[in-house]
Design a protein around this motif. Structure first.
Motif, PDB file in Angstrom:
ATOM      1  N   GLN A 531       0.838  -1.204   0.000  1.00 47.30           N
ATOM      2  CA  GLN A 531       0.000   0.000   0.000  1.00 47.30           C
ATOM      3  C   GLN A 531       0.869   1.250   0.000  1.00 47.30           C
ATOM      4  N   ASN A 535       0.909   4.163  -2.813  1.00 47.47           N
ATOM      5  CA  ASN A 535       0.728   5.581  -2.460  1.00 47.47           C
ATOM      6  C   ASN A 535       1.897   6.426  -2.944  1.00 47.47           C
ATOM      7  N   HIS A 557     -13.552   5.654  -8.345  1.00 45.33           N
ATOM      8  CA  HIS A 557     -12.447   4.998  -7.623  1.00 45.33           C
ATOM      9  C   HIS A 557     -11.781   5.963  -6.642  1.00 45.33           C
ATOM     10  N   ASN A 558     -11.580   7.222  -7.059  1.00 46.00           N
ATOM     11  CA  ASN A 558     -10.953   8.204  -6.166  1.00 46.00           C
ATOM     12  C   ASN A 558     -11.831   8.476  -4.958  1.00 46.00           C
ATOM     13  N   THR A 561     -11.529   5.603  -2.607  1.00 44.05           N
ATOM     14  CA  THR A 561     -10.229   5.633  -1.929  1.00 44.05           C
ATOM     15  C   THR A 561     -10.221   6.662  -0.802  1.00 44.05           C
ATOM     16  N   GLU A 562     -10.780   7.847  -1.066  1.00 47.01           N
ATOM     17  CA  GLU A 562     -10.834   8.887  -0.037  1.00 47.01           C
ATOM     18  C   GLU A 562     -11.686   8.453   1.148  1.00 47.01           C
ATOM     19  N   SER A 566     -12.905  -0.315   0.230  1.00 43.39           N
ATOM     20  CA  SER A 566     -12.257  -1.274  -0.653  1.00 43.39           C
ATOM     21  C   SER A 566     -13.268  -2.339  -1.057  1.00 43.39           C
TER      22      SER A 566
END
Length: 589
Positions: A531, A535, A557-558, A561-562, A566
């Motif tokens: 991970q 990143n 997807h963003n 992620t924020e 998952s």
């Protein structure tokens, strides 16, 4: 006449023989295979022949796919090949593909060939954007794909531009950033260099372990409608059924694990799913065509069977396969350790050889310089000896002239008595001669001193010459000791096979088992490292992103992620709700 009749009979016999066979071309992810099949063959006969040809034993993941109109279908195992809706022109083209996906690739994929076929298929789907992959994961996956093809990174072999002809990233990712092909290659190569020491199958496994966490991995999507007529997407995968909105294939609105589903059936275009709870209503949806319902049902049955099979004790065949795979991994691990040690010893020997060669060149340079210094000393000594000889001869000449002057002075003194006039004149001459003699004596003494000094310089030059010869002898003796030829290298630098041989002992197997257990313990740390690596890649390329080129999938997807959402966490969250509430939610969409 008899010969003509025999020819006709032979021709008809050939026609009958050809009529009893048909040709099939099987397209795998790596190559094409061609077979001549009997007319009576069932799908199972052809499938088993392909698996035997490939050396594949984990057959339950795969199937033979063919295209029919604007859809796809899978060859039925218990039905004759020619009685199915396969293309009629010969050779009949079928595609050998993974039909069902494992929940955990590392745990379930045993054979290397199985792993390799999955790797090729998943890689193709990612590059063709059938599976959405974020940019940072695309770069990391590309680095593992490069390692699987080229092996360990070697800067002397893998020079800039060696990936110029390779298709490694989805076009969507390339268009999303203001980066040249060289910049992408530089980032992929930087990750590739960190994978040093892995085998090809290990690189492919790392690729699959990252890919299986992608939101669209292993999911088959179908267009459906609920009772209200809302257009939705049905996703079928190894974990269960998922319902998506049309514009969001990443985040399901609700999910139904296989262990909560009792029965699945369809009637014409209507599909019915019965959950386990008696009080829970069944939920129904409509698909576009009957053919699609058949395909959905086949996928549901296959995935459900594998889901239940994973939660039971492995069959004896699978246990044997896993045991063989474990032994093979142990053997490869020991072989890799042997090769690494051999490589290390070879590198150490090469470094020692380079050091000896460097030292030899250094000593040769020193010897050359000493020879030049000795030659200069000899030339200086010869020059000083010549000057000393000249000075000595000059001193002798001056001494002779001084003696002659002294004799002349005595003769003048003897004749001075001849007359007073001559006496004065002679005294004056004598005074002059004395002055001249005095000057000559001083000049003689000066020349004598110069001769002495030249003798001392000559002596020092000879001493210097002796010292130079002595140093040259020392250097020559050291060179003889250190500049040994390659055949006379010390024994401790030898890397013969006798010193590198390994015995497969129980202690090695136990140690390997302990290492495998240790790897399991370190799994969480590796996941954290992965991970962090993703990143870091995202941070490096974020400044070059063109926001206006982001697709709806990228935006979703963003956002996920924020929010820290998952694939696994969302599935757990959805399945915590009651089945009844999920059915009601589906019908209200």
């Amino acid at each position: 006449m008899a010969s003509s009749l025999a020819a006709k009979m032979g021709f008809h016999s050939l026609l009958r023989k050809q009529a009893r066979h048909f040709n099939v071309r099987i397209s795998t992810m790596e190559s094409d295979l061609e077979f001549s099949c009997e007319m009576k063959w069932k799908g199972k006969d052809l499938f088993e022949l392909v698996c035997r040809t490939l050396g594949l034993r984990e057959t339950w993941f795969f199937g033979l796919q063919y295209n029919i109109k604007d859809a796809v279908a899978w060859l039925k195992m218990e039905k004759k090949v020619l009685e199915q809706e396969v293309p009629k022109e010969e050779p009949i083209t079928l595609y050998f593909l993974a039909r069902f996906y494992p929940e955990d690739v590392e745990e379930e994929l045993v054979q290397d060939i199985t792993q390799h076929l999955f790797f090729l298929q998943v890689k193709k789907k990612i590059l063709e954007e059938e599976i959405h992959c974020p940019p940072e994961a695309s770069v990391l996956l590309a680095s593992y794909a490069v390692h699987a093809e080229y092996g360990d990174y070697d800067p002397n072999v893998h020079k800039p531009g060696f990936l110029a002809e390779q298709e490694l990233l989805p076009k969507r990712v390339i268009n999303l950033y203001q980066m040249t092909a060289e910049m992408w290659e530089e980032r992929i190569t930087a990750c590739y260099a960190e994978h040093r020491g892995r085998m090809r199958n290990e690189a492919e496994m790392e690729y699959l372990k990252i890919a299986q966490d992608l939101d669209m991995y292993g999911i088959n999507y179908f267009s459906i409608r609920n009772k209200k007529g809302t257009d939705l997407l049905l996703g079928v995968d190894a974990l269960g059924l998922h319902i998506y909105e049309l514009d969001n294939k990443l985040t399901p609105k609700c999910s139904f694990p296989w262990n909560e589903i009792r029965n699945i059936s369809y009637n014409d275009k209507e599909f019915t799913i019965k959950p386990l709870g008696k009080k829970t209503n069944v939920f129904k949806f409509n698909s576009s065509r009957l053919r699609v319902n058949k395909l959905i049902l086949q996928l549901c049955i296959g995935n459900h069977d594998l889901f239940m099979r994973r939660r039971r004790v492995d069959p004896l065949e699978v246990q044997q396969m896993k045991a063989q795979a474990k032994e093979e991994r142990a053997r490869k691990q020991l072989e890799r350790q042997r090769l690494q040690r051999e490589k290390q010893l070879r590198e150490e020997a090469e470094r020692a050889r380079d050091e000896l060669e460097r030292r030899l060149h250094q000593l040769q340079d020193e010897a050359h310089m000493a020879n030049e210094a000795l030659l200069r000393s000899e030339q200086t000594a010869d020059l000083l000896a010549e000057k000393a000889q000249i000075a000595e001869e000059e001193a002798k000449l001056l001494a002779q002239k001084a003696a002659e002057a002294e004799t002349e002075m005595q003769r003048i003194k003897m004749t001075a008595i001849r007359g007073r006039e001559e006496r004065q004149l002679m005294e004056q001459k004598m005074l002059e001669i004395e002055m001249l003699a005095l000057k000559m004596v001083e000049e003689s003494e000066r020349r004598s001193k110069e001769a002495e000094q030249l003798k001392q310089d000559l002596q020092e030059a000879r001493d210097s010459e002796r010292r130079a010869k002595h140093k040259l002898l020392e250097i020559t003796s050291r060179t003889v000791y250190t500049a040994l030829p390659p055949g006379n290298m010390p024994q401790n630098l030898s890397f013969s096979r006798e010193n590198l041989s390994f015995d497969f002992k129980d202690t090695d197997m136990k140690r390997l088992s302990m290492e495998i257990e240790k790897e399991k313990v370190e799994y969480m740390e590796k996941s954290k490292h992965l991970q962090e690596q993703l990143n870091e890649l995202k941070t490096e390329i974020e400044s070059l992103k063109l926001k206006e080129r982001e697709t709806p999938m990228d935006i979703i997807h963003n956002q996920n992620t924020e929010q820290g959402t998952s694939k696994q966490s969302n599935f757990k969250k959805l399945t915590l709700q009651s089945t009844k509430s999920r059915v009601a939610f589906f019908e209200e969409l």
